[in-house]
Design an enzyme around this catalytic site. Structure first.
Site, PDB file in Angstrom:
ATOM      1  N   CYS A  81     -34.923 -29.212   2.187  1.00 56.98           N
ATOM      2  CA  CYS A  81     -35.330 -30.452   1.540  1.00 56.98           C
ATOM      3  C   CYS A  81     -36.130 -31.322   2.515  1.00 56.98           C
ATOM      4  O   CYS A  81     -37.189 -30.917   2.971  1.00 56.98           O
ATOM      5  CB  CYS A  81     -34.127 -31.164   0.928  1.00 56.98           C
ATOM      6  SG  CYS A  81     -34.609 -32.455  -0.256  1.00 56.98           S
ATOM      7  N   HIS A 182     -32.852 -26.942  -2.700  1.00 56.91           N
ATOM      8  CA  HIS A 182     -31.537 -26.812  -2.064  1.00 56.91           C
ATOM      9  C   HIS A 182     -30.950 -25.425  -2.341  1.00 56.91           C
ATOM     10  O   HIS A 182     -30.395 -25.201  -3.419  1.00 56.91           O
ATOM     11  CB  HIS A 182     -30.586 -27.884  -2.593  1.00 56.91           C
ATOM     12  CG  HIS A 182     -30.908 -29.263  -2.119  1.00 56.91           C
ATOM     13  ND1 HIS A 182     -30.426 -29.777  -0.938  1.00 56.91           N
ATOM     14  CD2 HIS A 182     -31.676 -30.232  -2.666  1.00 56.91           C
ATOM     15  CE1 HIS A 182     -30.875 -31.010  -0.769  1.00 56.91           C
ATOM     16  NE2 HIS A 182     -31.639 -31.307  -1.807  1.00 56.91           N
ATOM     17  N   GLU A 184     -28.247 -24.284  -1.216  1.00 52.59           N
ATOM     18  CA  GLU A 184     -26.795 -24.417  -1.346  1.00 52.59           C
ATOM     19  C   GLU A 184     -26.384 -24.937  -2.711  1.00 52.59           C
ATOM     20  O   GLU A 184     -25.202 -24.889  -3.059  1.00 52.59           O
ATOM     21  CB  GLU A 184     -26.255 -25.342  -0.246  1.00 52.59           C
ATOM     22  CG  GLU A 184     -26.496 -26.832  -0.443  1.00 52.59           C
ATOM     23  CD  GLU A 184     -27.884 -27.315  -0.054  1.00 52.59           C
ATOM     24  OE1 GLU A 184     -28.077 -28.541   0.039  1.00 52.59           O
ATOM     25  OE2 GLU A 184     -28.780 -26.470   0.153  1.00 52.59           O
TER      26      GLU A 184
END
Length: 208
Positions: A81, A182, A184
């Site tokens: 990011c 992202h 994750e």
């Protein structure tokens, strides 16, 4: 086991990144200790919020030169990011320009889109040469951002996405990788991307 340091410089919401990299098969430490980072196989630079605030946090823990050195040494590095954005030369927010780490030339500027921020699942367009998106070329990834780079860094493998305009969604520059989205928060596709990153490390293949 493969070791990864997640850089702790005051960024919010980094625990999900720590958990995701651990789930991908690495031993993970959240730290700003330069010795621990230097001893780690990989370094992940998270980023949430404003470009200027992230740069201030990185400077506070002495991480700017650390990141530049790791990139120059060809040691595995991953920015997420705003962690991608600060790898560029500068960021422009609300009329204020902030110097970035400068691994790549160019600026991060406001997205030219009817709806900002860009938030949600978006299809990426990865080149055939991409190792980052091996096996996940047709997947969607989770984005949350109002700013982006639109000029691909020269000599790198660039994956794009579109929200109002085409922008840089990911960069592969040797052992330095970065994602505007992202991983994750991107479910199975994000986990595979992190496994792809760990698979580039020298030494034994990380456990799955």
């Amino acid at each position: 086991m493969t070791t990864v340091a997640v850089l702790d410089y005051g960024a919010g919401n980094v625990r999900s990144a720590v958990r995701a990299v651990a789930a991908a098969g690495a031993e993970v430490t959240l730290t700003a200790d330069h010795d621990v980072i230097d001893d780690s196989d990989g370094l992940l630079v998270p980023g949430v919020g404003a470009f200027s605030a992230v740069m201030a946090g990185l400077r506070h823990v002495g991480a700017v030169d650390l990141i530049r050195d790791r990139h120059a040494q060809g040691r595995p590095l991953l920015g997420i990011c705003v962690g991608l954005q600060v790898f560029f030369a500068r960021g422009e927010e609300h009329g204020v320009e902030t110097e970035g780490i400068g691994l790549w030339p160019g600026a991060v500027t406001g997205l030219n889109a009817p709806v900002v921020p860009h938030m949600g699942w978006t299809q990426i367009s990865a080149p055939a040469t991409s190792a980052m998106f091996s096996g996940i070329e047709d997947e969607r990834f989770y984005f949350v951002h109002s700013y982006a780079a639109t000029e691909p860094p020269p000599g790198t493998i660039v994956t794009t996405a579109r929200h109002g305009e085409d922008f840089v969604a990911a960069v592969e520059d040797g052992t330095t990788w970065a994602a505007q989205f992202h991983p994750e928060k991107s479910a199975a596709a994000g986990q595979q991307l992190l496994r792809n990153w760990l698979a580039t490390f020298p030494g034994p293949t990380p456990s799955s």
